[in-house]
Design a protein around this motif. Sequence first.
Motif, mmCIF file in Angstrom:
data_model
loop_
_atom_site.group_PDB
_atom_site.id
_atom_site.type_symbol
_atom_site.label_atom_id
_atom_site.label_comp_id
_atom_site.label_asym_id
_atom_site.label_seq_id
_atom_site.Cartn_x
_atom_site.Cartn_y
_atom_site.Cartn_z
ATOM 1 N N GLY A 349 0.850 -1.210 0.000
ATOM 2 C CA GLY A 349 0.000 0.000 0.000
ATOM 3 C C GLY A 349 0.877 1.248 0.000
ATOM 4 N N ASN A 350 1.931 1.231 0.826
ATOM 5 C CA ASN A 350 2.861 2.364 0.835
ATOM 6 C C ASN A 350 3.512 2.549 -0.533
ATOM 7 N N ALA A 351 3.901 1.422 -1.126
ATOM 8 C CA ALA A 351 4.591 1.496 -2.420
ATOM 9 C C ALA A 351 3.700 2.209 -3.439
ATOM 10 N N VAL A 352 2.420 1.826 -3.441
ATOM 11 C CA VAL A 352 1.502 2.473 -4.396
ATOM 12 C C VAL A 352 1.295 3.942 -4.012
ATOM 13 N N LYS A 353 1.122 4.171 -2.711
ATOM 14 C CA LYS A 353 0.839 5.535 -2.240
ATOM 15 C C LYS A 353 1.985 6.491 -2.552
ATOM 16 N N PHE A 354 3.222 6.009 -2.347
ATOM 17 C CA PHE A 354 4.361 6.922 -2.507
ATOM 18 C C PHE A 354 5.021 6.827 -3.895
ATOM 19 N N ARG A 397 9.253 -3.605 -4.293
ATOM 20 C CA ARG A 397 10.089 -2.565 -4.900
ATOM 21 C C ARG A 397 9.206 -1.561 -5.619
ATOM 22 N N ASP A 398 9.465 -0.275 -5.413
ATOM 23 C CA ASP A 398 8.675 0.725 -6.140
ATOM 24 C C ASP A 398 9.582 1.706 -6.855
ATOM 25 N N THR A 399 8.983 2.483 -7.711
ATOM 26 C CA THR A 399 9.749 3.523 -8.407
ATOM 27 C C THR A 399 9.275 4.881 -7.907
ATOM 28 N N GLY A 402 10.961 7.693 -2.793
ATOM 29 C CA GLY A 402 12.145 7.328 -2.009
ATOM 30 C C GLY A 402 12.155 7.993 -0.633
ATOM 31 N N ILE A 403 13.142 7.625 0.147
ATOM 32 C CA ILE A 403 13.234 8.139 1.534
ATOM 33 C C ILE A 403 14.667 8.633 1.774
ATOM 34 N N ALA A 404 14.782 9.826 2.315
ATOM 35 C CA ALA A 404 16.116 10.385 2.580
ATOM 36 C C ALA A 404 16.812 9.561 3.649
ATOM 37 N N PHE A 415 3.710 6.543 14.401
ATOM 38 C CA PHE A 415 3.272 7.907 14.078
ATOM 39 C C PHE A 415 4.299 8.733 13.312
ATOM 40 N N PHE A 416 5.409 8.092 12.901
ATOM 41 C CA PHE A 416 6.383 8.872 12.118
ATOM 42 C C PHE A 416 5.993 8.886 10.638
ATOM 43 N N GLN A 417 6.011 10.084 10.068
ATOM 44 C CA GLN A 417 5.804 10.242 8.624
ATOM 45 C C GLN A 417 6.821 11.251 8.135
ATOM 46 N N VAL A 418 7.428 10.963 7.002
ATOM 47 C CA VAL A 418 8.415 11.908 6.477
ATOM 48 C C VAL A 418 7.743 13.253 6.234
ATOM 49 N N ASP A 419 6.581 13.199 5.620
ATOM 50 C CA ASP A 419 5.854 14.447 5.377
ATOM 51 C C ASP A 419 4.714 14.509 6.375
ATOM 52 N N SER A 427 -2.212 10.366 2.481
ATOM 53 C CA SER A 427 -3.057 10.019 3.622
ATOM 54 C C SER A 427 -2.298 9.054 4.546
ATOM 55 N N GLY A 428 -2.940 8.771 5.684
ATOM 56 C CA GLY A 428 -2.305 7.814 6.617
ATOM 57 C C GLY A 428 -1.924 8.501 7.914
ATOM 58 N N ILE A 429 -1.627 7.671 8.944
ATOM 59 C CA ILE A 429 -1.255 8.276 10.231
ATOM 60 C C ILE A 429 0.104 7.782 10.729
ATOM 61 N N GLY A 430 0.785 7.029 9.926
ATOM 62 C CA GLY A 430 2.147 6.646 10.322
ATOM 63 C C GLY A 430 2.230 5.446 11.249
ATOM 64 N N LEU A 431 1.232 4.557 11.197
ATOM 65 C CA LEU A 431 1.293 3.368 12.063
ATOM 66 C C LEU A 431 1.665 2.090 11.308
ATOM 67 N N GLY A 432 1.459 2.139 9.970
ATOM 68 C CA GLY A 432 1.614 0.919 9.169
ATOM 69 C C GLY A 432 2.950 0.212 9.359
ATOM 70 N N LEU A 433 4.042 0.943 9.219
ATOM 71 C CA LEU A 433 5.360 0.303 9.289
ATOM 72 C C LEU A 433 5.687 -0.204 10.690
ATOM 73 N N SER A 434 5.266 0.559 11.721
ATOM 74 C CA SER A 434 5.616 0.108 13.071
ATOM 75 C C SER A 434 4.850 -1.176 13.389
HETATM 76 N N1 ADP Z 1 7.479 2.996 -0.244
HETATM 77 C C1 ADP Z 1 7.721 4.174 0.371
HETATM 78 N N2 ADP Z 1 8.260 5.201 -0.311
HETATM 79 C C2 ADP Z 1 8.521 6.379 0.293
HETATM 80 N N3 ADP Z 1 8.272 6.646 1.597
HETATM 81 C C3 ADP Z 1 7.737 5.648 2.321
HETATM 82 C C4 ADP Z 1 7.435 4.380 1.762
HETATM 83 N N4 ADP Z 1 6.912 3.599 2.742
HETATM 84 C C5 ADP Z 1 6.899 4.363 3.848
HETATM 85 N N5 ADP Z 1 7.390 5.597 3.628
HETATM 86 C C6 ADP Z 1 7.552 6.696 4.594
HETATM 87 O O1 ADP Z 1 7.409 6.137 5.894
HETATM 88 C C7 ADP Z 1 6.348 6.779 6.584
HETATM 89 C C8 ADP Z 1 5.699 5.819 7.520
HETATM 90 O O2 ADP Z 1 4.987 4.821 6.822
HETATM 91 P P1 ADP Z 1 3.739 4.136 7.512
HETATM 92 O O3 ADP Z 1 4.145 3.735 8.859
HETATM 93 O O4 ADP Z 1 3.208 3.113 6.605
HETATM 94 O O5 ADP Z 1 2.739 5.351 7.695
HETATM 95 P P2 ADP Z 1 1.693 6.022 6.688
HETATM 96 O O6 ADP Z 1 1.631 5.149 5.484
HETATM 97 O O7 ADP Z 1 0.419 6.036 7.451
HETATM 98 O O8 ADP Z 1 2.216 7.389 6.439
HETATM 99 C C9 ADP Z 1 5.456 7.310 5.524
HETATM 100 O O9 ADP Z 1 4.687 8.399 5.966
HETATM 101 C C10 ADP Z 1 6.481 7.725 4.476
HETATM 102 O O10 ADP Z 1 6.981 8.988 4.775
#
Ligand code: ADP
Length: 471
Positions: A349-354, A397-399, A402-404, A415-419, A427-434
Motif C-alpha cells: 500500500g505504501n509502495a503504491v501511495k508513494f 520494490r517501487d519507483t 524514495g526516503i532520505a 506515528f512517524f511520517q516523512v511528510d 493520507s495515513g497516520i504513520g502506524l503501518g510500518l511500526s
Molecule cells: N514505499 C515508500 N516510499 C517512500 N516513503 C515511504 C514508503 N513507505 C513508507 N514511507 C515513509 O514512511 C512513513 C511511515 O509509513 P507508515 O508507517 O506506513 O505510515 P503512513 O503510510 O500512514 O504514512 C510514511 O509516511 C512515508 O513517509
Amino acid sequence: MAEGNVKRIELMLSEVTKLEELIDRSSLSEVCRSFFDLFGLSIRVYAKSGALLTDVHEERSVCRYLNQTPRGRAACVHTVAEIQKINPSDKTLVHRCFTGAIYHVVPIWYSDRQLGRIILGPFLPAEISEMPESLLELIPEDAREQVGNALAEMPRVREATLVRIAAHFRNILDLILFAGHRSQLMSDMHLASVRESYKELAERNASLQEAYDRLKELDQLKSDFLATVSHELRTPLTSIIGYSEMLVSGIGGDLNEQQRGFASTIHSKGELLLALITNLLDLNKLEHEKISLNLRTVDPQAIVAEIVETILPDAAKKGIRVEPDCPDGLHYLNADPVRLKQILINLAGNAVKFTPDNGVVRISASSVTLSPNESSFDGIGVAVMAATERAIEFAIRDTGIGIARDDLENIFDAFFQVDSGSTREYSGIGLGLSIAKKLAEAHGGAIRVESEPNVGSTFYLLLPERPPQTV
Ligand SMILES: Nc1ncnc2c1ncn2[C@@H]1O[C@H](COP(=O)(O)OP(=O)(O)O)[C@@H](O)[C@H]1O
Ligand SMILES: [Mg+2]
C-alpha cells in the motif's frame, strides 16, 4: 558525593572514652618492652575500667625472698593492694614500699579525659644507701646480707631521672593514642560517608521505582482506554459503513448522482476510520505482546497473488503497473496468514501511495538460506534471526519518491511520517510500518529497507519458514 550533601552527613564520631579501644596494644607492648630493656623498669598500663593493657615486669629477688616468709608475703600483698588503689587524677603519685623501693603512678590523659594510669616501678631511688627500718624488722639478722644483695639488684634511678623517663613514656603514649584516635576518626568518617551514599542510593532507587510504577499504571490506563474507546467507536462505525453501503447500492431506494456521491464518501471515510482504529488496537496489543499468532501453512506464491489483487484497484487509479515475481516451488511458510497479509498490504500500500502516476511496483518472494549465527540484516530495521534455517524473503520494490537517509531510521517508529506537515499530500497516520515491523518480529522475522530519493524504495520482509517461538 555532591557538595550540597556534605552538610547533611550525620557524623556520629565516637567519643574518646576508652583507652582499650583507642590504643594499639601491640605498639604499646613493644614500647614498654623497649623501656624495660633500656632502664630495667617494670611498666604496667591500666585502663580506667581497671583492665590491664600491658604488663612488662620481672620478679625481683628481694620480692621472691620476702614472699617465702609469712610476714614478708603479707607485707607484699598489702603493698600491691595499696598501689592498685592509687588513682591519680592530675599528677603523678608516688608510693613508697616497705623495702625502700618506689613506684610512680602516672595518670594517662587524652583529649581532656583521664583514660587510665601507668605504674612504673619498683625501683630504688639512687639517693637511698641503707636498708629502711620497715624492711629490717621483717628479716632475721642472719639474712640481712642476702637481702641486702638482692635489693642491690633492683634498678637504681634518681627520682628526677625517673620523672623524665615517665614524661618521655607519656609522650610516646600520646603519639600511639593520637594514631589510634586518628584511625578511629577516619573509619568513623568512612562509615558515615558510606552510610550517606547508601541512603542516597536507597532514596533514588525508591523514587525511580515509584516513577516506574506510576508509568506502568499510566501505560495500563492508556492501554485500557484505547481498548475501550476503540471498541465503542467500532460498533457505531460498523452501522455507518453498512448503511452507507446499502444507500450506495440502492437498497434503501433510488438516489440521485449527488446523493450517491455523498453516501459513497461516507462509506469510504468510514472504512478509513475503521482501518485507523484497527491499527491503533493492533499496535496497542503488539506493544503489550498480547497478539497471538494463528500459525498455518502458507504458500508464498498464493500470498503474493492475493496482495497484488488487493492493491490493483488503487494502483490502476494511478496508472501504476504491479508486477508479481514469484518462482514456482517455493517452500511453504509457517505463519499467521492474516497477519502476513497485513504486513505485505502495509508495504505494498505504501509502495503504491508513494509512487507517482505510471510507476511500477514489483512484489517478489524468494527462498533464502541463512548460515548459522548470521545476522539477517544489518542496517535499518535490523533483527537477528535464529540461525541455521531457510527463510522466505519478500521484496516490495517501487519507483516512488524514495526516503532520505536521515529519515530511514525513523520510519518504523509509530506515528512517524516523512511528510507530517498540515498540507501533506499523502493520507495515513504513520502506524503501518511500526505494526508491520512488530508483526514480523512476532514471527521471528525482520523488515529492512533500501531507498534512494526520487528513484524508489525496496522493503524486504524476511520470515523464517518456521517461527522460533509463537508469540
Ligand atoms: N514505499 C515508500 N516510499 C517512500 N516513503 C515511504 C514508503 N513507505 C513508507 N514511507 C515513509 O514512511 C512513513 C511511515 O509509513 P507508515 O508507517 O506506513 O505510515 P503512513 O503510510 O500512514 O504514512 C510514511 O509516511 C512515508 O513517509
Ligand atoms: Mg502506510
